[in-house]
Design a protein around this motif. Structure first.
Motif, PDB file in Angstrom:
ATOM      1  N   THR A  35       0.879  -1.254   0.145  1.00  0.00           N
ATOM      2  CA  THR A  35       0.073   0.007   0.041  1.00  0.00           C
ATOM      3  C   THR A  35       1.019   1.290   0.043  1.00  0.00           C
ATOM      4  O   THR A  35       0.679   2.285  -0.723  1.00  0.00           O
ATOM      5  N   GLU A  36       2.051   1.226   0.764  1.00  0.00           N
ATOM      6  CA  GLU A  36       2.793   2.301   0.739  1.00  0.00           C
ATOM      7  C   GLU A  36       3.554   2.866  -0.654  1.00  0.00           C
ATOM      8  O   GLU A  36       3.502   3.919  -0.988  1.00  0.00           O
ATOM      9  N   GLN A  37       4.119   1.733  -1.143  1.00  0.00           N
ATOM     10  CA  GLN A  37       4.531   1.975  -2.521  1.00  0.00           C
ATOM     11  C   GLN A  37       3.418   2.300  -3.672  1.00  0.00           C
ATOM     12  O   GLN A  37       3.789   2.960  -4.574  1.00  0.00           O
ATOM     13  N   MET A  38       2.264   1.649  -3.544  1.00  0.00           N
ATOM     14  CA  MET A  38       1.361   1.994  -4.507  1.00  0.00           C
ATOM     15  C   MET A  38       0.837   3.326  -4.565  1.00  0.00           C
ATOM     16  O   MET A  38       0.520   3.813  -5.517  1.00  0.00           O
ATOM     17  N   HIS A  39       0.913   4.010  -3.341  1.00  0.00           N
ATOM     18  CA  HIS A  39       0.635   5.546  -3.334  1.00  0.00           C
ATOM     19  C   HIS A  39       1.627   6.164  -3.979  1.00  0.00           C
ATOM     20  O   HIS A  39       1.233   7.045  -4.722  1.00  0.00           O
ATOM     21  N   LYS A  40       2.970   5.810  -3.901  1.00  0.00           N
ATOM     22  CA  LYS A  40       3.818   6.343  -4.524  1.00  0.00           C
ATOM     23  C   LYS A  40       3.887   6.245  -6.134  1.00  0.00           C
ATOM     24  O   LYS A  40       4.055   7.144  -6.939  1.00  0.00           O
ATOM     25  N   THR A  41       3.526   5.059  -6.359  1.00  0.00           N
ATOM     26  CA  THR A  41       3.300   4.757  -7.769  1.00  0.00           C
ATOM     27  C   THR A  41       2.158   5.449  -8.486  1.00  0.00           C
ATOM     28  O   THR A  41       2.395   5.894  -9.709  1.00  0.00           O
ATOM     29  N   LEU A  42       0.798   5.730  -7.646  1.00  0.00           N
ATOM     30  CA  LEU A  42       0.050   6.382  -8.120  1.00  0.00           C
ATOM     31  C   LEU A  42       0.263   7.864  -8.160  1.00  0.00           C
ATOM     32  O   LEU A  42      -0.418   8.589  -8.996  1.00  0.00           O
ATOM     33  N   ASP A  43       1.006   8.328  -7.235  1.00  0.00           N
ATOM     34  CA  ASP A  43       1.444   9.654  -7.743  1.00  0.00           C
ATOM     35  C   ASP A  43       2.389   9.911  -8.845  1.00  0.00           C
ATOM     36  O   ASP A  43       1.958  10.920  -9.510  1.00  0.00           O
ATOM     37  N   ALA A  44       3.085   8.905  -9.029  1.00  0.00           N
ATOM     38  CA  ALA A  44       3.869   9.133 -10.319  1.00  0.00           C
ATOM     39  C   ALA A  44       2.847   8.841 -11.672  1.00  0.00           C
ATOM     40  O   ALA A  44       2.943   9.622 -12.569  1.00  0.00           O
ATOM     41  N   PHE A  45       1.891   7.902 -11.379  1.00  0.00           N
ATOM     42  CA  PHE A  45       0.626   7.927 -12.317  1.00  0.00           C
ATOM     43  C   PHE A  45       0.010   9.269 -12.678  1.00  0.00           C
ATOM     44  O   PHE A  45      -0.301   9.817 -13.739  1.00  0.00           O
ATOM     45  N   GLY A  46      -0.138  10.004 -11.477  1.00  0.00           N
ATOM     46  CA  GLY A  46      -0.933  11.201 -11.568  1.00  0.00           C
ATOM     47  C   GLY A  46      -0.148  12.105 -12.513  1.00  0.00           C
ATOM     48  O   GLY A  46      -0.515  13.060 -12.991  1.00  0.00           O
ATOM     49  N   ASP A  47       1.222  12.276 -12.358  1.00  0.00           N
ATOM     50  CA  ASP A  47       1.980  12.990 -13.074  1.00  0.00           C
ATOM     51  C   ASP A  47       1.797  12.817 -14.581  1.00  0.00           C
ATOM     52  O   ASP A  47       1.894  13.543 -15.483  1.00  0.00           O
ATOM     53  N   TYR A  48       1.812  11.340 -14.952  1.00  0.00           N
ATOM     54  CA  TYR A  48       1.875  10.810 -16.311  1.00  0.00           C
ATOM     55  C   TYR A  48       0.345  11.377 -16.905  1.00  0.00           C
ATOM     56  O   TYR A  48       0.332  11.860 -18.120  1.00  0.00           O
ATOM     57  N   ALA A  49      -0.763  11.226 -16.263  1.00  0.00           N
ATOM     58  CA  ALA A  49      -1.937  11.469 -16.751  1.00  0.00           C
ATOM     59  C   ALA A  49      -2.491  12.887 -16.491  1.00  0.00           C
ATOM     60  O   ALA A  49      -3.722  13.371 -17.097  1.00  0.00           O
ATOM     61  N   GLU A  50      -1.938  13.803 -15.826  1.00  0.00           N
ATOM     62  CA  GLU A  50      -2.213  15.126 -15.558  1.00  0.00           C
ATOM     63  C   GLU A  50      -2.907  15.784 -16.577  1.00  0.00           C
ATOM     64  O   GLU A  50      -3.879  16.550 -16.650  1.00  0.00           O
ATOM     65  N   VAL A  51      -1.972  15.751 -17.859  1.00  0.00           N
ATOM     66  CA  VAL A  51      -2.297  16.568 -19.058  1.00  0.00           C
ATOM     67  C   VAL A  51      -3.544  16.405 -19.418  1.00  0.00           C
ATOM     68  O   VAL A  51      -4.393  17.016 -20.192  1.00  0.00           O
ATOM     69  N   ARG A  52      -4.051  15.009 -19.394  1.00  0.00           N
ATOM     70  CA  ARG A  52      -5.393  14.653 -19.801  1.00  0.00           C
ATOM     71  C   ARG A  52      -6.275  14.529 -18.756  1.00  0.00           C
ATOM     72  O   ARG A  52      -7.602  14.891 -18.967  1.00  0.00           O
ATOM     73  N   LEU A  53      -6.283  14.042 -17.654  1.00  0.00           N
ATOM     74  CA  LEU A  53      -7.286  13.765 -16.567  1.00  0.00           C
ATOM     75  C   LEU A  53      -7.246  14.824 -15.606  1.00  0.00           C
ATOM     76  O   LEU A  53      -7.882  14.858 -14.867  1.00  0.00           O
ATOM     77  N   GLY A  54      -6.034  15.764 -15.474  1.00  0.00           N
ATOM     78  CA  GLY A  54      -6.024  16.671 -14.312  1.00  0.00           C
ATOM     79  C   GLY A  54      -5.313  15.784 -13.237  1.00  0.00           C
ATOM     80  O   GLY A  54      -4.953  14.795 -13.314  1.00  0.00           O
ATOM     81  N   ARG A  55      -5.419  16.374 -12.200  1.00  0.00           N
ATOM     82  CA  ARG A  55      -4.127  16.160 -10.911  1.00  0.00           C
ATOM     83  C   ARG A  55      -5.262  15.174 -10.320  1.00  0.00           C
ATOM     84  O   ARG A  55      -6.276  15.614  -9.593  1.00  0.00           O
ATOM     85  N   ILE A  56      -4.914  13.945 -10.307  1.00  0.00           N
ATOM     86  CA  ILE A  56      -5.715  12.915  -9.736  1.00  0.00           C
ATOM     87  C   ILE A  56      -5.424  12.930  -8.433  1.00  0.00           C
ATOM     88  O   ILE A  56      -4.174  12.965  -8.042  1.00  0.00           O
ATOM     89  N   GLN A  57      -6.431  13.010  -7.374  1.00  0.00           N
ATOM     90  CA  GLN A  57      -6.093  12.847  -5.784  1.00  0.00           C
ATOM     91  C   GLN A  57      -6.337  11.311  -5.513  1.00  0.00           C
ATOM     92  O   GLN A  57      -7.360  10.673  -5.705  1.00  0.00           O
ATOM     93  N   VAL A  58      -5.249  10.759  -4.541  1.00  0.00           N
ATOM     94  CA  VAL A  58      -5.118   9.393  -4.226  1.00  0.00           C
ATOM     95  C   VAL A  58      -5.115   9.339  -2.732  1.00  0.00           C
ATOM     96  O   VAL A  58      -4.571   9.995  -1.993  1.00  0.00           O
ATOM     97  N   SER A  59      -6.277   8.454  -2.261  1.00  0.00           N
ATOM     98  CA  SER A  59      -6.390   8.376  -0.894  1.00  0.00           C
ATOM     99  C   SER A  59      -6.425   6.621  -0.828  1.00  0.00           C
ATOM    100  O   SER A  59      -6.891   6.011  -1.675  1.00  0.00           O
ATOM    101  N   HIS A  60      -6.382   6.138   0.435  1.00  0.00           N
ATOM    102  CA  HIS A  60      -6.647   4.686   0.641  1.00  0.00           C
ATOM    103  C   HIS A  60      -7.058   4.595   1.739  1.00  0.00           C
ATOM    104  O   HIS A  60      -6.675   5.274   2.806  1.00  0.00           O
ATOM    105  N   GLN A  61      -7.824   3.318   2.080  1.00  0.00           N
ATOM    106  CA  GLN A  61      -8.021   2.791   3.389  1.00  0.00           C
ATOM    107  C   GLN A  61      -7.667   1.360   3.503  1.00  0.00           C
ATOM    108  O   GLN A  61      -8.293   0.774   2.672  1.00  0.00           O
ATOM    109  N   ASN A  62      -6.842   0.652   4.063  1.00  0.00           N
ATOM    110  CA  ASN A  62      -6.265  -0.325   4.145  1.00  0.00           C
ATOM    111  C   ASN A  62      -5.833  -0.718   2.601  1.00  0.00           C
ATOM    112  O   ASN A  62      -5.022  -0.032   2.211  1.00  0.00           O
ATOM    113  N   GLU A  63      -6.261  -1.651   2.029  1.00  0.00           N
ATOM    114  CA  GLU A  63      -5.957  -2.031   0.574  1.00  0.00           C
ATOM    115  C   GLU A  63      -7.019  -1.474  -0.491  1.00  0.00           C
ATOM    116  O   GLU A  63      -6.964  -2.024  -1.574  1.00  0.00           O
ATOM    117  N   ARG A  64      -7.768  -0.493  -0.084  1.00  0.00           N
ATOM    118  CA  ARG A  64      -8.584   0.064  -1.022  1.00  0.00           C
ATOM    119  C   ARG A  64      -8.468   1.359  -1.376  1.00  0.00           C
ATOM    120  O   ARG A  64      -8.183   2.225  -0.364  1.00  0.00           O
TER     121      ARG A  64
END
Length: 177
Positions: free
Chosen positions: A47-76
């Motif tokens: 979960t910790e690493q996925m949060h970092k991966t999704l932050d990098a994904f946010g950089d990748y997709a931002e020009v098309r989808l805007g800045r995606i906000q990521v949160s999690h509760q346990n593994e969701r």
């Protein structure tokens, strides 16, 4: 990592929602279990690493989808796609004739299973239809070659309407186990 696969999945989910509910320029929240994200991204993150991966994904997709906000509760995980993303999907999705026709058909009161299945055959000669005996769904339907999409559609006849659930191939395999 396969950022493109996750981005396509997000856009498919947003499009499905827009076809069901209508388009609005609004934030859309999508929820993914950690296992599904790892499959889509081709990673093995905790979960910790996925949060970092999704932050990098946010950089990748931002020009098309805007800045995606990521949160999690346990593994969701919750991916909040801003209004820019819903607008992008509305303006830029490619050929959506199958999902459009499918949702228009399945949302009609009194539709038959044959009418719903016909939507698959109207869009491909390469359709898999399997009668299920699992007590959960009546049919599994998908396009064998992944065209026009590679989802697994589980259909259930509720009497006066047909309901469906759409799985990625891997998530459907998980559902079976």
């Amino acid at each position: 990592m396969n950022f493109g696969k996750l981005e396509k999945n997000i856009m498919d989910m947003i499009l499905e929602e827009q076809l069901k509910l209508g388009y609005r320029r609004e934030t859309i929240r999508l929820y993914y279990p950690l296992l599904s994200l790892n499959r889509l991204l081709e990673t093995a993150d905790d979960t910790e690493q996925m949060h970092k991966t999704l932050d990098a994904f946010g950089d990748y997709a931002e020009v098309r989808l805007g800045r995606i906000q990521v949160s999690h509760q346990n593994e969701r995980f919750c991916l909040a796609v801003p209004a820019q993303g819903s607008e992008y999907v509305h303006m830029h999705m490619g050929d959506t004739s199958f999902i459009h026709d499918f949702i228009n058909t399945i949302s009609r009161h009194g539709v038959t299973m044959e009418e719903v299945l016909q939507q698959f055959y109207d869009h491909s000669d390469n359709v898999h239809v399997e009668k299920l005996e699992n007590g959960e769904f009546d049919y599994l339907v998908y396009f064998k070659d992944g065209i026009p999409d590679d989802f697994r559609y589980c259909l259930t006849d509720e009497g006066c309407h047909i309901i469906y659930h759409r799985f990625t191939m891997d998530d459907y395999k998980d559902f079976l186990s």
